[in-house]
Design an enzyme around this catalytic site. Structure first.
Site, PDB file in Angstrom:
ATOM      1  N   SER A  44       0.798  -1.225   0.000  1.00 59.05           N
ATOM      2  CA  SER A  44       0.000   0.000   0.000  1.00 59.05           C
ATOM      3  C   SER A  44       0.831   1.275   0.000  1.00 59.05           C
ATOM      4  CB  SER A  44      -0.928   0.013   1.217  1.00 59.05           C
ATOM      5  OG  SER A  44      -0.168  -0.140   2.397  1.00 59.05           O
ATOM      6  N   ASP A 345      -4.003   7.776   8.060  1.00 52.95           N
ATOM      7  CA  ASP A 345      -5.129   6.983   8.559  1.00 52.95           C
ATOM      8  C   ASP A 345      -4.716   6.047   9.688  1.00 52.95           C
ATOM      9  OD1 ASP A 345      -3.593   5.158   7.228  1.00 52.95           O
ATOM     10  OD2 ASP A 345      -5.096   4.613   5.739  1.00 52.95           O
ATOM     11  N   HIS A 348      -1.000   4.471   7.153  1.00 56.49           N
ATOM     12  CA  HIS A 348      -0.279   5.114   6.045  1.00 56.49           C
ATOM     13  C   HIS A 348      -0.025   6.583   6.351  1.00 56.49           C
ATOM     14  CE1 HIS A 348      -2.890   1.834   4.528  1.00 56.49           C
ATOM     15  NE2 HIS A 348      -1.735   1.432   4.068  1.00 56.49           N
TER      16      HIS A 348
END
Ligand SMILES: *[C@@H]1O[C@H](CO)[C@@H](O)[C@H](O)[C@H]1NC(C)=O
Ligand SMILES: *[C@@H]1O[C@H](CO)[C@@H](O)[C@H](O)[C@H]1NC(C)=O
Ligand SMILES: *[C@@H]1O[C@H](CO)[C@@H](O)[C@H](O)[C@H]1NC(C)=O
Length: 379
Positions: A44, A345, A348
């Site tokens: 990610s 978040d 990340h």
């Protein structure tokens, strides 16, 4: 070897001269610059849309406020805006790297991104055997197979392929973070998780070797971020009893950061070994850990707010990370100005943090050997 008398008298200086020549030879390989495309593998931290395309069930990343800052809509990126790979592409003056899934090869003239949210370095079978749940089966090995099967369609001839790959920047990672996140978040002991680190490093290493064998010349390999400063880890491993768990200068959890450093040390040892095996390749370590630690140690110096461990987007709690109200889902809300936050978040980082990290890498302070993206002046 027999040295002429004048040199044998001055063996140390002859030695230094040879070292100097080797240094010149090495720096010549470092300053290649002018990359015309990017091939990216990872999770990610680098996914620009594969996961959003691949998974039927919609995830929180498909909702605003993901993407709000730069794209003004969700793009599958796990941030409010651009990632490190986006800033690198922009610095090179090439287009943002399209995700492999859902695109046709005509979009891949300036590179392709195989990174998938949740991807592990190790294959899914490894975790299945150990009863650890993972988010996606698109491991590093699967991503490498995607690359191998796509490659013939990207170049007209083998020699064309070699020059295309030689002019490309390969980003291998960050990868491995989820191999640890998943068992850690499923309450496996640090001893158990630590045992898989060498296997993760072996997998990253064999991927690098396969890419070099396929024609890659410049590869940038990021290490792990300091997970002990991540809002999610800070929430899940919160310990009010044991103040010794925390680094007094940052408030990060020391033993978790030591875990990241353990991975990073083994990775760097392995990269040193690979550099000896492949002297013509330019294998660059990207020190995500230390460049990010600058932000956690001196946030205001870099334009971020002092309360740097708090996530911008989340559902409450001491670090604004709430497992039952994650960013992008009901019950969560987003901060007014994400550019003041490092944590986006809870897992990340924000676009602002990724931008800062990229600057640190491209200035050469946190890349070994330093990456140089200015074009070679061939004359
Ligand atoms: C991953 O593989 C397992 C079997 O090995 C399968 O049951 C599962 O559906 C796969 N998951 C995804 C997301 O493809
Ligand atoms: C976490 O989210 C749930 C669901 O929205 C909420 O009930 C709970 O109060 C939140 N926890 C904290 C610590 O804010
Ligand atoms: C980068 O490479 C260019 C061309 O080879 C060179 O002129 C420049 O000094 C290099 N920059 C750094 C920071 O080493």
């Amino acid at each position: 070897m027999d040295l002429p008398p004048c040199l044998s008298m001055f063996k140390p200086s002859a030695y230094l001269f040879i070292v100097f020549l080797l240094f010149l030879a090495q720096t010549d390989g470092v300053f290649s610059g002018c990359y015309t495309s990017i091939f990216s593998f990872g999770d990610s931290l680098a996914d620009t849309g594969n996961y959003a395309y691949a998974e039927e069930t919609k995830r929180v990343y498909d909702n605003l406020p993901y993407g709000e800052t730069f794209f003004h809509q969700p793009t599958g990126r796990c941030s409010d805006g651009r990632l490190v790979i986006d800033f690198i592409a922009q610095a090179l003056g090439i287009s943002l790297v399209p995700p492999y899934l859902g695109h046709s090869k005509k979009d891949f003239s300036q590179g392709v991104n195989f990174a998938v949210v949740g991807a592990t370095a190790l294959d899914s079978a490894f975790f299945e055997e150990r009863g650890v749940k993972i988010m996606t089966n698109y491991s590093l090995g699967v991503q490498l197979e995607w690359f191998k099967s796509l490659l013939p369609s990207l170049c007209i001839s083998p020699s064309n392929c070699n020059s295309m790959l030689g002019d490309s920047l390969f980003l291998v990672g960050e990868i491995g973070g989820n191999d640890y996140n998943d068992p850690f978040f499923q309450k496996r002991s640090v001893e158990e998780v630590r045992m898989i680190v060498p296997t993760v490093i072996d997998t990253i290493s064999s991927t690098i070797t396969a890419l070099i064998d396929a024609g890659a010349v410049t590869l940038m390999v990021p290490g792990n971020l300091p997970i002990g400063c991540s809002s999610s880890y800070l929430t899940i491993f919160q310990s009010s009893q044991d103040k010794d768990d925390y680094d007094p200068s940052t408030g990060c959890i020391t033993w978790l950061n030591e875990f990241s450093q353990y991975h990073n040390q083994l990775l760097q040892n392995e990269l040193n070994r690979l550099r000896e095996l492949h002297p013509h390749a330019n294998i660059i370590y990207a020190d995500y850990y230390n460049v990010a630690m600058e932000l956690f140690q001196y946030p205001t110096r870099s334009g971020f707010k002092q309360d740097v461990l708090m996530a911008c987007c989340g559902g409450g709690g001491p670090y604004n990370y709430n497992l039952t109200a994650k960013c992008g889902s009901e019950g969560s809300s987003s901060c007014e100005d994400p550019s003041l936050y490092v944590n986006w978040d809870g897992v990340h980082l924000t676009e602002a943090a990724y931008k800062w990290i990229t600057n640190g890498l491209l200035k050469g302070l946190f890349t070994t050997p330093p990456i140089n993206i200015s074009c070679k002046l061939d004359s």
